[in-house]
Design a protein around this motif. Structure first.
Motif, PDB file in Angstrom:
ATOM      1  N   THR A   1       0.824  -1.203   0.000  1.00  7.74           N
ATOM      2  CA  THR A   1       0.000   0.000   0.000  1.00  7.74           C
ATOM      3  C   THR A   1       0.859   1.254   0.000  1.00  7.74           C
ATOM      4  OG1 THR A   1      -0.183  -0.196   2.396  1.00  7.74           O
ATOM      5  CG2 THR A   1      -1.991  -1.080   1.094  1.00  7.74           C
ATOM      6  N   GLY A   2       0.336   2.333  -0.597  1.00 10.12           N
ATOM      7  CA  GLY A   2       1.097   3.567  -0.797  1.00 10.12           C
ATOM      8  C   GLY A   2       0.849   4.631   0.265  1.00 10.12           C
ATOM      9  N   ASP A   3       1.518   5.774   0.065  1.00  8.28           N
ATOM     10  CA  ASP A   3       1.441   6.895   0.991  1.00  8.28           C
ATOM     11  C   ASP A   3       0.235   7.774   0.698  1.00  8.28           C
ATOM     12  OD1 ASP A   3       3.807   6.101   2.192  1.00  8.28           O
ATOM     13  OD2 ASP A   3       5.046   7.348   0.875  1.00  8.28           O
ATOM     14  N   ILE A   4      -0.193   8.507   1.723  1.00  3.44           N
ATOM     15  CA  ILE A   4      -1.288   9.458   1.606  1.00  3.44           C
ATOM     16  C   ILE A   4      -0.691  10.836   1.383  1.00  3.44           C
ATOM     17  CG2 ILE A   4      -3.195  10.530   2.861  1.00  3.44           C
ATOM     18  CD1 ILE A   4      -3.072   7.796   4.485  1.00  3.44           C
ATOM     19  N   ILE A   5      -1.259  11.574   0.452  1.00  2.00           N
ATOM     20  CA  ILE A   5      -0.752  12.906   0.155  1.00  2.00           C
ATOM     21  C   ILE A   5      -1.722  13.929   0.715  1.00  2.00           C
ATOM     22  CG2 ILE A   5      -0.165  14.525  -1.679  1.00  2.00           C
ATOM     23  CD1 ILE A   5       0.661  12.039  -3.335  1.00  2.00           C
ATOM     24  N   LEU A   6      -1.188  14.868   1.501  1.00  2.00           N
ATOM     25  CA  LEU A   6      -1.969  15.933   2.110  1.00  2.00           C
ATOM     26  C   LEU A   6      -1.067  17.145   2.206  1.00  2.00           C
ATOM     27  CD1 LEU A   6      -4.826  16.244   3.383  1.00  2.00           C
ATOM     28  CD2 LEU A   6      -3.797  15.712   5.573  1.00  2.00           C
ATOM     29  N   ALA A   7      -1.573  18.318   1.866  1.00  2.00           N
ATOM     30  CA  ALA A   7      -0.771  19.542   1.909  1.00  2.00           C
ATOM     31  C   ALA A   7      -0.266  19.810   3.323  1.00  2.00           C
ATOM     32  CB  ALA A   7      -1.599  20.728   1.421  1.00  2.00           C
ATOM     33  N   ALA A   8       0.934  20.364   3.435  1.00  2.00           N
ATOM     34  CA  ALA A   8       1.541  20.653   4.739  1.00  2.00           C
ATOM     35  C   ALA A   8       0.710  21.638   5.557  1.00  2.00           C
ATOM     36  CB  ALA A   8       2.961  21.180   4.546  1.00  2.00           C
ATOM     37  N   ASP A   9      -0.053  22.484   4.877  1.00  2.00           N
ATOM     38  CA  ASP A   9      -0.881  23.465   5.583  1.00  2.00           C
ATOM     39  C   ASP A   9      -2.358  23.076   5.571  1.00  2.00           C
ATOM     40  OD1 ASP A   9      -1.353  23.845   2.904  1.00  2.00           O
ATOM     41  OD2 ASP A   9      -1.265  26.039   2.999  1.00  2.00           O
ATOM     42  N   ALA A  10      -2.640  21.775   5.517  1.00  2.00           N
ATOM     43  CA  ALA A  10      -4.016  21.288   5.453  1.00  2.00           C
ATOM     44  C   ALA A  10      -4.797  21.736   6.683  1.00  2.00           C
ATOM     45  CB  ALA A  10      -4.030  19.769   5.349  1.00  2.00           C
ATOM     46  N   SER A  11      -6.054  22.069   6.456  1.00  2.00           N
ATOM     47  CA  SER A  11      -6.937  22.498   7.542  1.00  2.00           C
ATOM     48  C   SER A  11      -7.373  21.292   8.372  1.00  2.00           C
ATOM     49  CB  SER A  11      -8.168  23.188   6.956  1.00  2.00           C
ATOM     50  OG  SER A  11      -8.969  22.237   6.265  1.00  2.00           O
ATOM     51  N   GLU A  12      -7.982  21.570   9.518  1.00  2.00           N
ATOM     52  CA  GLU A  12      -8.508  20.508  10.368  1.00  2.00           C
ATOM     53  C   GLU A  12      -9.552  19.693   9.602  1.00  2.00           C
ATOM     54  OE1 GLU A  12     -10.840  19.864  14.633  1.00  2.00           O
ATOM     55  OE2 GLU A  12     -10.090  21.854  14.109  1.00  2.00           O
ATOM     56  N   GLU A  13     -10.369  20.366   8.805  1.00  2.00           N
ATOM     57  CA  GLU A  13     -11.404  19.677   8.017  1.00  2.00           C
ATOM     58  C   GLU A  13     -10.768  18.742   6.995  1.00  2.00           C
ATOM     59  OE1 GLU A  13     -11.408  23.076   8.511  1.00  2.00           O
ATOM     60  OE2 GLU A  13     -12.929  22.998  10.078  1.00  2.00           O
ATOM     61  N   GLU A  14      -9.685  19.180   6.362  1.00  2.00           N
ATOM     62  CA  GLU A  14      -9.003  18.339   5.369  1.00  2.00           C
ATOM     63  C   GLU A  14      -8.345  17.131   6.031  1.00  2.00           C
ATOM     64  OE1 GLU A  14      -7.699  21.495   1.922  1.00  2.00           O
ATOM     65  OE2 GLU A  14      -6.665  21.617   3.860  1.00  2.00           O
ATOM     66  N   VAL A  15      -7.755  17.339   7.209  1.00  2.00           N
ATOM     67  CA  VAL A  15      -7.137  16.224   7.935  1.00  2.00           C
ATOM     68  C   VAL A  15      -8.226  15.247   8.392  1.00  2.00           C
ATOM     69  CG1 VAL A  15      -5.761  15.554   9.948  1.00  2.00           C
ATOM     70  CG2 VAL A  15      -5.140  17.598   8.642  1.00  2.00           C
ATOM     71  N   THR A  16      -9.342  15.790   8.889  1.00  2.00           N
ATOM     72  CA  THR A  16     -10.457  14.940   9.313  1.00  2.00           C
ATOM     73  C   THR A  16     -10.973  14.114   8.138  1.00  2.00           C
ATOM     74  OG1 THR A  16     -11.091  16.479  11.057  1.00  2.00           O
ATOM     75  CG2 THR A  16     -12.782  14.931  10.324  1.00  2.00           C
ATOM     76  N   ALA A  17     -11.115  14.731   6.975  1.00  2.00           N
ATOM     77  CA  ALA A  17     -11.580  14.009   5.784  1.00  2.00           C
ATOM     78  C   ALA A  17     -10.596  12.911   5.394  1.00  2.00           C
ATOM     79  CB  ALA A  17     -11.786  14.984   4.621  1.00  2.00           C
TER      80      ALA A  17
END
Length: 182
Positions: free
Chosen positions: A67-83
């Motif tokens: 399985t691979g890595d998850i990509i999320l922006a370094a400045d992701a909001s709480e809502e984006e991290v929750t999603a």
């Protein structure tokens, strides 16, 4: 791609978790393994008449990519991290039921709070379809492991509870339909 009932030869020794007991068993290189379920990055295989769960990180033993890595922006909001966390929890499957734990209604609470080191601490409260399920520790570990793969999640606290007890009424309509209850 569907892997259902595909038989593969294990390319190396691999740890499988015996279903439903939850016992870790070393499966030998060269063993025939029939894939009965491939969901959420993990595999349920039949080896010598017994079912085992194999983690996605060990997919290479079955001849597949880990399985691979998850990509999320370094400045992701709480809502984006929750999603992103919710998306990860939707990849955790009961090894005997081909429905994820979110759709099964096993996740009672999932919330973030700021962590001390500029990230997030995740709190999850979940249950099992049956209190005596030997796979409980495996599912709790899956939730922790997958949640910690989300960038910015520094800690994951997973509480297993049986209050209230799980019932089929907690399943989403989509899960009920998939399970044949609608």
């Amino acid at each position: 791609m569907s892997y259902m009932h595909q038989t593969v030869i294990l390319s190396r020794e691999v740890i499988g978790v015996l279903i439903p007991a939850g016992t870790r068993v070393e499966l030998p290189e060269g063993a025939d393994a029939t894939i009965t379920q491939a969901l959420g990055g993990s595999y349920t295989v039949e080896v010598q008449g017994h079912l085992f769960r194999i983690d996605g990180k060990d997919a290479d033993a079955l001849g597949f990519e880990p399985t691979g890595d998850i990509i999320l922006a370094a400045d992701a909001s709480e809502e984006e991290v929750t999603a992103a966390v919710r998306k990860q929890l939707e990849t955790v499957y009961d090894p005997e039921i081909p429905i994820n734990i979110v759709e099964l209604g096993l996740v009672y609470d999932c919330r973030l709070e700021p962590a001390a080191d500029d990230g997030w601490k995740l709190h999850v409260v979940m249950t099992l379809t049956a209190p005596g399920c030997g796979m409980g520790d495996v599912l709790v570990n899956d939730v922790k492991t997958k949640a910690l793969q989300v960038p910015m999640v520094r800690e994951a606290d997973v509480e297993l509870t049986f209050d209230p007890p799980w019932t089929q009424d907690m399943m989403s309509d989509a899960a009920k339909l998939q399970a044949g209850f609608l």
